[in-house]
Scaffold this active site. Sequence first.
Site, mmCIF file in Angstrom:
data_model
loop_
_atom_site.group_PDB
_atom_site.id
_atom_site.type_symbol
_atom_site.label_atom_id
_atom_site.label_comp_id
_atom_site.label_asym_id
_atom_site.label_seq_id
_atom_site.Cartn_x
_atom_site.Cartn_y
_atom_site.Cartn_z
ATOM 1 N N GLU A 1 26.519 -9.506 6.372
ATOM 2 C CA GLU A 1 26.373 -10.457 8.271
ATOM 3 C C GLU A 1 25.339 -10.747 8.206
ATOM 4 O O GLU A 1 23.839 -9.978 7.429
ATOM 5 C CB GLU A 1 27.110 -9.320 8.948
ATOM 6 C CG GLU A 1 27.547 -9.728 10.439
ATOM 7 C CD GLU A 1 27.738 -8.870 11.122
ATOM 8 O OE1 GLU A 1 28.504 -7.985 10.840
ATOM 9 O OE2 GLU A 1 28.240 -8.588 12.735
ATOM 10 N N ASP B 1 1.078 -1.283 0.274
ATOM 11 C CA ASP B 1 -0.543 -0.017 -0.440
ATOM 12 C C ASP B 1 1.037 1.134 0.100
ATOM 13 O O ASP B 1 0.115 2.229 -0.791
ATOM 14 C CB ASP B 1 -0.849 -0.140 1.123
ATOM 15 C CG ASP B 1 -1.964 -1.398 1.010
ATOM 16 O OD1 ASP B 1 -2.595 -1.221 -0.128
ATOM 17 O OD2 ASP B 1 -2.846 -1.800 1.945
#
Lengths: 230, 230
Positions: free
Chosen positions: B113, B79
């Site tokens: 990471e 949206d």
Amino acid sequence: MKIKQNIKIAVDAIVFGYQENQLFVLLIKQKYGDLKNQWALPGGFVKDDEPLKKAVVRELKEETGVKVTTMEQLYTFGDDLKRDPRLRVISVAYFGTVNPKELKLNAGTDAEEAKWFPLENIPKLAFDHKKIIQKAFERLKAKLNYQPIGFDLLDSKFPFSDLENLYTTILQKPIDRRNFRKKILSFDFIAETDEYRKVGSGRPGKLYVFKNKRYNDLLKQGISFEIKFA
Amino acid sequence: MKIKQNIKIAVDAIVFGYQENQLFVLLIKQKYGDLKNQWALPGGFVKDDEPLKKAVVRELKEETGVKVTTMEQLYTFGDDLKRDPRLRVISVAYFGTVNPKELKLNAGTDAEEAKWFPLENIPKLAFDHKKIIQKAFERLKAKLNYQPIGFDLLDSKFPFSDLENLYTTILQKPIDRRNFRKKILSFDFIAETDEYRKVGSGRPGKLYVFKNKRYNDLLKQGISFEIKFA
DNA sequence: ATATATTGCGTATATATTACACAATATGAA
DNA sequence: TTCATATTGTGTAATATATACGCAATATAT
């Protein structure tokens, strides 16, 4: 930033109506394309600058003339690569409930025809739309356990039996009338009026109205219905 | 059939872990692009010939090394047109639960990471990912009321208090231990072993295991937990 | 040995769920 | 008008579930 991806995104609308102890689903007959004259759920492709929620409201209006603004996201169908045989389409399905009495259908320019079909008698549908309707119905059924229902589906004044029949219709099993009434009244989301409605033979029923604020509060906070008394 | 639409579709994964009375969420640090070094949910664009469910499993594997196959669709975020500031992206979010002890993280080539963050201490995230995590947590919380939990989160043998702490952690309120135990045991989805675990001081607790079949049956058919006793 | 931490466990009370049947009020047909 | 039929409206007793509540047992740490 360029991403190579050729998937289109659509929305579909499942609109349930209730009348005379039956649930109905709003369908349209396709006007154009390969699927001309096939029945399908209202829906269509999302515009680039359009939120999903607005897309489904727009498509509903365009294809059926129905203006529903409270549509709840149901599920996104995107695992079957060939659900649309023409190209990869992922569909975000929304569902809602309305009182068919208060609407007039209008297929407009985008659909050949818009029509209510009893849930028990859905014609052959395009795509995976039958599966989508199935899932929507399961959700509706599940919602009875944790939310009040009826405001969008019933007349603004209704006999108690209408609400009871709505529940038995959706749950597909009978309910003990006395226990049902006790439970519903304890939630305090409907109120008596001093009007009565007579329908054919039988004692006329007192008409009730939904208590708007209380009903909406319960929608949010949830209830625990737990109807085991079949 | 040509449709003019320039929207991309992505999947995002919310993976919850549980350890020492804390819920964790698995996040990755972005390696490339505008958002380099920002933390975000694992996820990425769906391939043209790839089901959504597979896309999320693949992305998880690629970006975190974690192999989770039971991911549940949470919600589709589409949206907010600018949720990704670069282009219109609609994201289908999936969530799942794992026991971090049984996994080792591996950012691989796709992420800088991969790391567990306590739910109470999530860093600034890219896109609307904070909102997505919020929604996933609400769903997890809601699920306690109608499904058993713990199988994916706890060790295969666990003291009763682990299960109890899992519930109090998610519900964020205390539970009466005796009533909780009574209720859980009545569902019959865990079984005693004859082993004990001692943790620091205190009487050692008997270890339990999940009854696989019963647990899965209850997942499907649902339970009614309704913990009011706070 | 003593303090501290944690596990294991039962009962009494309150609340919620369930089962169950008959009178009241209308219409329609004889 | 009377009788058959359809529908609404209502209460109570039995059972099941939820809740409140505290102390002994078994370990570790000092």
